[in-house]
Design an enzyme around this catalytic site. Structure first.
Site, mmCIF file in Angstrom:
data_model
loop_
_atom_site.group_PDB
_atom_site.id
_atom_site.type_symbol
_atom_site.label_atom_id
_atom_site.label_comp_id
_atom_site.label_asym_id
_atom_site.label_seq_id
_atom_site.Cartn_x
_atom_site.Cartn_y
_atom_site.Cartn_z
ATOM 1 C CG ASP A 1 39.711 39.792 41.687
ATOM 2 O OD1 ASP A 1 39.149 38.965 42.642
ATOM 3 O OD2 ASP A 1 40.725 40.560 41.789
ATOM 4 C CB SER A 2 39.901 38.811 46.247
ATOM 5 O OG SER A 2 40.856 38.861 45.109
ATOM 6 C CB CYS B 1 36.371 37.293 42.211
ATOM 7 S SG CYS B 1 37.188 37.173 43.573
ATOM 8 C CG ASN B 2 37.016 32.055 38.641
ATOM 9 O OD1 ASN B 2 35.820 31.234 37.962
ATOM 10 N ND2 ASN B 2 37.634 33.261 38.271
ATOM 11 C CD GLU C 1 46.578 40.566 44.851
ATOM 12 O OE1 GLU C 1 46.230 41.365 45.602
ATOM 13 O OE2 GLU C 1 45.182 40.674 43.642
ATOM 14 C CB CYS D 1 41.545 32.080 39.387
ATOM 15 S SG CYS D 1 42.700 33.464 40.232
ATOM 16 C CB THR D 2 39.603 37.431 37.510
ATOM 17 O OG1 THR D 2 39.794 37.334 38.574
ATOM 18 C CG2 THR D 2 37.835 36.785 37.063
ATOM 19 C CG HIS D 3 44.835 37.314 40.797
ATOM 20 N ND1 HIS D 3 43.023 37.401 41.508
ATOM 21 C CD2 HIS D 3 45.072 37.492 41.972
ATOM 22 C CE1 HIS D 3 42.962 38.589 42.136
ATOM 23 N NE2 HIS D 3 44.660 38.729 42.450
#
Ligand code: DGL
Length: 288
Positions: A21-22, A84-85, A169, A203-205
């Site tokens: 993922d980012s 991550c989408n 983040e 979004c995985t966040h």
């Protein structure tokens, strides 16, 4: 050893499942993967130094994702989940079709959008589905295209949420700023159709903001998080592909890599994974 040499040296040798993922978001997928498949080994890679990706151009997201995939291959992964989408939307297909045959056609890179789109039809009653995601994911229209292919009777209403990932983040998911942006963006989405009964967190966040999302989403709307869906889809994939199943090592170990400060990563990741996390820093994904 160069990345290319390391990829050559690990061809056909069983290795851990790579999860990319980012930043922190993919941990929400990793957690469910480990629940579903606890004996597998995993390497998690968060490109925290360059996150979030969601507001970046197509070319950059593609270049960063390809670097991450090659890095995980060089560490011995035969199977990678792009958790991550944004990266799935912008880079997955090109990597699968254009790059993978030249790198190593036996390895696999899977994303999160297709399994989510597959699962959604069984969950909505009205047929009106809401989607929140990064500007990159929403602009790519990847969900619109997947749903049109799989379930053309469904209507999709989308809302880009440019501030949600930066809040996570920057470890601000519990702050007042998060209340403001989550309330505003969900209200804007819900105003698009009174029939929305299902909300995809694309979004995985976003599961890291779940308390606020629940607070501001009207009652009766089901909220879909991707972790369990992606984990179930991986189990199904490995059942159907025993040759890939045999290339996953089984020791129950997880290693964490981050391109940012390990201390910052370990604080959030430990809370999230419920165990101490000692990440290793990777300064440049093109080095091994
Ligand atoms: N977790 C990523 C996703 O699912 C976040 C993308 C970003 O870095 O903006 O889209």
């Amino acid at each position: 050893m160069t990345i290319d040499q390391a990829i050559q040296a690990t061809k056909g040798i069983p290795g851990p499942i790579g999860v990319f993922d980012s930043g922190y978001g993919g941990l929400t997928i990793l957690r469910e993967l480990r629940r579903a498949l606890p004996d597998a080994d995993y390497i998690y890679l968060g490109d925290n130094a360059r996150a979030p990706y969601g507001n970046r151009s197509f070319d950059l997201i593609h270049a960063f994702t390809l670097e991450a995939v090659r890095h995980l291959f060089a560490r011995g992964c035969q199977l990678i989940i792009i958790a991550c989408n944004t990266a799935s939307a912008k880079a997955l297909r090109t990597i699968q079709q254009r790059h993978l045959p030249g790198i190593d056609p036996a390895r696999r890179v899977l994303g999160v959008i297709r399994p989510t789109a597959e699962a959604v039809a069984g969950l909505t009653h009205t047929g009106a589905v809401g989607l929140v995601g990064t500007p990159g994911t929403i602009a790519s229209q990847s969900y619109d295209m997947e749903l049109a292919k799989l379930h053309p009777h469904l209507s999709l209403y989308s809302q880009a949420c440019p501030m949600w990932c930066p809040l996570v983040e920057n470890l601000e998911a519990d702050g007042d700023g998060a209340d403001y942006f989550v309330r505003r963006d969900i209200a804007t989405l819900m105003a698009k159709s009174p029939d929305i009964d299902t909300l995809i967190l694309g979004c995985t966040h976003y599961p890291l903001l779940i308390d606020k999302i629940r607070l501001y989403t009207p009652q009766g709307v089901s909220i879909i998080q991707q972790g369990e869906i992606v984990a179930a889809s991986l189990l199904d994939y490995l059942r159907r592909h025993p040759e890939m199943d045999a290339l996953v090592t089984r020791g129950g170990a997880t290693r964490y890599l981050t391109t940012e400060e390990p201390e910052k990563f370990s604080r959030l990741a430990a809370v999230f994974m419920g165990e101490p996390v000692e990440p290793q820093r990777v300064r440049h994904l093109n080095d091994i």
